[in-house]
Design a protein around this motif. Structure first.
Motif, PDB file in Angstrom:
ATOM      1  N   SER A   2       1.624  13.839  11.299  1.00  0.00           N
ATOM      2  CA  SER A   2       0.604  13.177  12.115  1.00  0.00           C
ATOM      3  C   SER A   2      -0.322  14.192  12.784  1.00  0.00           C
ATOM      4  O   SER A   2       0.080  15.303  13.112  1.00  0.00           O
ATOM      5  CB  SER A   2       1.251  12.294  13.191  1.00  0.00           C
ATOM      6  N   GLU A  23      -2.763  10.082  14.682  1.00  0.00           N
ATOM      7  CA  GLU A  23      -3.167   9.610  13.352  1.00  0.00           C
ATOM      8  C   GLU A  23      -2.113   9.992  12.320  1.00  0.00           C
ATOM      9  O   GLU A  23      -1.803  11.173  12.146  1.00  0.00           O
ATOM     10  CB  GLU A  23      -4.503  10.254  12.995  1.00  0.00           C
ATOM     11  N   ASN A  24      -1.571   9.004  11.638  1.00  0.00           N
ATOM     12  CA  ASN A  24      -0.535   9.273  10.641  1.00  0.00           C
ATOM     13  C   ASN A  24      -1.193   9.735   9.335  1.00  0.00           C
ATOM     14  O   ASN A  24      -1.556   8.928   8.481  1.00  0.00           O
ATOM     15  CB  ASN A  24       0.325   8.029  10.404  1.00  0.00           C
ATOM     16  N   VAL A  25      -1.344  11.044   9.202  1.00  0.00           N
ATOM     17  CA  VAL A  25      -2.092  11.627   8.094  1.00  0.00           C
ATOM     18  C   VAL A  25      -1.374  11.446   6.764  1.00  0.00           C
ATOM     19  O   VAL A  25      -1.991  11.128   5.745  1.00  0.00           O
ATOM     20  CB  VAL A  25      -2.363  13.122   8.372  1.00  0.00           C
ATOM     21  N   ARG A  48       0.852  -1.186   0.000  1.00  0.00           N
ATOM     22  CA  ARG A  48       0.000   0.000   0.000  1.00  0.00           C
ATOM     23  C   ARG A  48       0.887   1.234   0.000  1.00  0.00           C
ATOM     24  O   ARG A  48       2.092   1.180   0.253  1.00  0.00           O
ATOM     25  CB  ARG A  48      -0.989   0.000   1.161  1.00  0.00           C
ATOM     26  N   ASP A  70       0.642   9.137   5.716  1.00  0.00           N
ATOM     27  CA  ASP A  70       0.488   7.773   5.217  1.00  0.00           C
ATOM     28  C   ASP A  70      -0.919   7.550   4.678  1.00  0.00           C
ATOM     29  O   ASP A  70      -1.112   6.881   3.647  1.00  0.00           O
ATOM     30  CB  ASP A  70       0.777   6.755   6.328  1.00  0.00           C
ATOM     31  N   GLU A  71      -1.925   8.100   5.362  1.00  0.00           N
ATOM     32  CA  GLU A  71      -3.297   7.931   4.886  1.00  0.00           C
ATOM     33  C   GLU A  71      -3.506   8.638   3.548  1.00  0.00           C
ATOM     34  O   GLU A  71      -4.163   8.105   2.651  1.00  0.00           O
ATOM     35  CB  GLU A  71      -4.268   8.471   5.935  1.00  0.00           C
ATOM     36  N   ALA A 102      -1.784   6.506   0.892  1.00  0.00           N
ATOM     37  CA  ALA A 102      -2.553   5.302   0.567  1.00  0.00           C
ATOM     38  C   ALA A 102      -3.757   5.649  -0.302  1.00  0.00           C
ATOM     39  O   ALA A 102      -4.075   4.936  -1.263  1.00  0.00           O
ATOM     40  CB  ALA A 102      -2.996   4.603   1.848  1.00  0.00           C
ATOM     41  N   ALA A 103      -4.446   6.744   0.027  1.00  0.00           N
ATOM     42  CA  ALA A 103      -5.589   7.165  -0.785  1.00  0.00           C
ATOM     43  C   ALA A 103      -5.137   7.510  -2.194  1.00  0.00           C
ATOM     44  O   ALA A 103      -5.785   7.133  -3.186  1.00  0.00           O
ATOM     45  CB  ALA A 103      -6.276   8.360  -0.134  1.00  0.00           C
TER      46      ALA A 103
END
Length: 250
Positions: A172, A191-193, A160, A195-196, A199-200
């Motif tokens: 984060s 929250e690891n922003v 991912r 990385d999110e 991934a998106a």
């Protein structure tokens, strides 16, 4: 929030201004987050190299022999040498090389890629992805840039998107001190922003010959939350890494 790929990007060559290429092909806003694949960043920074640049030393030949015993194929000792030179620590030696790069990312083979490398044998990750993100951001009207890569994750199958560099935002979002729906105070949630977001973006970018190397995230709002600069876990609290150091392949 919406995401869209930046269309019609050409094959990136050493010396290209990635930010300018993106700016010319997307109508960007200042609050956009531009996610750029590390492959195009590395190509622009001249990180496509031939394996002849990495004559194998004794340690690389030893590791290649060990890998050949336990893994499919016959590893090129020069490739192993490249992994060693891009790493500060080898966490696993077999059945594959798991290493920490010089900028703190932990991944297989130091993230070195053999796909989509028209000007060399392998493609190394950017030396300092955070600096790369800052340079790209200078050429853009957008305020935030994330340099992405793909890798596997412990306890999960498949790859991912992850962030390896960023600029214009903290990695984060810190929820500690806020409350849940029942009024209980959150004590550990960070929250690891980046990385999110990576991934998106990878969902939109795709993989293989149909992939696109840059994705714009529009409408992402940080909200009224504290930020945290934590991203790569510190060794002292990385219990998985500590366990791997004491583990041997059977």
């Amino acid at each position: 929030m919406e995401l869209f790929a930046v269309p019609n990007l050409p094959e990136v060559r050493p010396g290209d201004d990635v930010g300018a290429l993106l700016r010319d092909r997307a109508d960007l806003r200042n609050d956009d987050v531009v996610c750029v694949a590390s492959t195009v960043v590395s190509k622009a920074e001249g990180r496509s190299v031939d394996l002849a640049s990495f004559p194998a030393g004794p340690r690389a030949r030893e590791l290649a022999d060990t890998l050949a015993e336990h893994a499919a194929g016959d590893p090129d000792p020069r490739f192993v040498q490249a992994v060693l030179e891009e790493s500060v620590e080898v966490l696993m030696e077999t059945p594959f090389l798991l290493t920490e790069t010089r900028f703190g990312h932990v991944g297989v083979n130091a993230g070195i890629d053999r796909s989509n490398v028209p000007e060399g044998d392998v493609l190394l990750l950017p030396e300092r992805p955070g600096d790369s993100a800052a340079r790209i951001r200078e050429s853009l009207p957008a305020d935030r840039v994330v340099v992405t890569d793909t890798c596997g994750r412990p306890f999960r199958h498949g790859q991912r998107g992850v962030a390896i560099g960023w600029d214009g935002l903290q990695p984060s979002r810190d929820w500690r001190g806020e409350t849940d729906r029942d009024g209980r105070e959150l004590g550990v949630t960070v929250e690891n922003v980046v990385d999110e977001l990576a991934a998106a973006a990878n969902l939109v970018a795709g993989e293989g010959d149909g992939g696109t190397p840059a994705v714009v995230v529009r409408g992402f709002e940080w909200g009224d939350h504290a930020g945290s600069d934590e991203h790569f876990r510190e060794i002292g609290t990385d219990y998985v890494r500590q366990a791997i150091r004491g583990w041997s392949y059977a």
